[in-house]
Design a protein around this motif. Structure first.
Motif, PDB file in Angstrom:
ATOM      1  N   SER A  89       0.681  -1.268  -0.158  1.00 44.57           N
ATOM      2  CA  SER A  89       0.026  -0.115  -0.002  1.00 44.57           C
ATOM      3  C   SER A  89       0.992   1.461  -0.091  1.00 44.57           C
ATOM      4  O   SER A  89       1.666   1.366   0.848  1.00 44.57           O
ATOM      5  N   PRO A  90       0.614   2.223  -0.925  1.00 45.56           N
ATOM      6  CA  PRO A  90       1.443   3.504  -0.655  1.00 45.56           C
ATOM      7  C   PRO A  90       1.156   4.013   0.306  1.00 45.56           C
ATOM      8  O   PRO A  90       2.209   4.666   0.762  1.00 45.56           O
ATOM      9  N   THR A  91       0.234   4.227   1.131  1.00 44.02           N
ATOM     10  CA  THR A  91      -0.293   4.916   2.350  1.00 44.02           C
ATOM     11  C   THR A  91       1.017   4.389   3.349  1.00 44.02           C
ATOM     12  O   THR A  91       1.480   5.114   4.131  1.00 44.02           O
ATOM     13  N   GLN A  93       3.602   2.537   2.834  1.00 45.27           N
ATOM     14  CA  GLN A  93       5.088   2.897   2.526  1.00 45.27           C
ATOM     15  C   GLN A  93       5.340   4.432   2.685  1.00 45.27           C
ATOM     16  O   GLN A  93       6.261   4.506   3.178  1.00 45.27           O
ATOM     17  N   ASP A  94       4.410   5.323   2.660  1.00 46.14           N
ATOM     18  CA  ASP A  94       4.686   6.689   3.007  1.00 46.14           C
ATOM     19  C   ASP A  94       4.878   6.632   4.315  1.00 46.14           C
ATOM     20  O   ASP A  94       5.581   7.637   4.756  1.00 46.14           O
ATOM     21  N   ALA A  95       4.021   6.162   5.126  1.00 47.30           N
ATOM     22  CA  ALA A  95       4.022   6.313   6.573  1.00 47.30           C
ATOM     23  C   ALA A  95       5.446   5.742   7.415  1.00 47.30           C
ATOM     24  O   ALA A  95       6.055   6.094   8.278  1.00 47.30           O
ATOM     25  N   ARG A  97       8.091   5.309   5.644  1.00 46.23           N
ATOM     26  CA  ARG A  97       9.334   6.393   5.418  1.00 46.23           C
ATOM     27  C   ARG A  97       9.208   7.606   6.055  1.00 46.23           C
ATOM     28  O   ARG A  97      10.323   8.143   6.612  1.00 46.23           O
ATOM     29  N   LYS A  98       8.157   8.163   6.346  1.00 44.01           N
ATOM     30  CA  LYS A  98       8.095   9.393   7.457  1.00 44.01           C
ATOM     31  C   LYS A  98       8.538   9.071   8.694  1.00 44.01           C
ATOM     32  O   LYS A  98       9.038   9.703   9.452  1.00 44.01           O
ATOM     33  N   ASP A 101      12.188   8.703   8.399  1.00 40.60           N
ATOM     34  CA  ASP A 101      12.844  10.105   8.401  1.00 40.60           C
ATOM     35  C   ASP A 101      12.845  10.944   9.865  1.00 40.60           C
ATOM     36  O   ASP A 101      13.836  11.371  10.329  1.00 40.60           O
TER      37      ASP A 101
END
Length: 110
Positions: A89-91, A93-95, A97-98, A101
């Motif tokens: 899920s892109p959502t 994956q974004d979470a 990554r954040k 970071d």
């Protein structure tokens, strides 16, 4: 006798723990475990009922087994499928990554 030979290249045909569709009452956990262990599934059901009455652990054990034990004919368990879908899920994956970071940012400032 040569002890270095292994049979890992041959497929395994032994017993596998699987949730069954035959004899199931809810999700086939007890019938599958009973078949795997060679005991009556009703004994396992009774044990889970006792654990549920005395502490509530029976429901949790059943739910964990349902998530981790694949169904007959399936290659993956429910948990593996959910993990794979979440990781794609892109959502998610974004979470992730954040989160990475933020952790890296805190490490550099500490």
């Amino acid at each position: 006798m040569d002890m270095d030979k292994t049979t890992t290249s041959q497929p395994t045909t032994g017993k596998q723990l699987r949730r069954t569709s035959e004899g199931r009452m809810i999700a086939g956990v007890c019938s599958g475990a009973g078949r795997y262990l060679g005991i009556d599934p009703n004994i396992l059901r009774l044990g889970l009922a006792v654990f549920t009455i005395f502490g509530g652990a029976g429901v949790a054990l059943y739910a964990i087994a349902w998530l981790l034990i694949p169904e007959e004919g399936a290659q993956k368990s429910v948990a593996e499928d959910l993990f794979k879908k979440a990781s794609d899920s892109p959502t998610v994956q974004d979470a992730v990554r954040k989160g990475k970071d933020a952790v890296n940012k805190n490490r550099t400032h500490a």
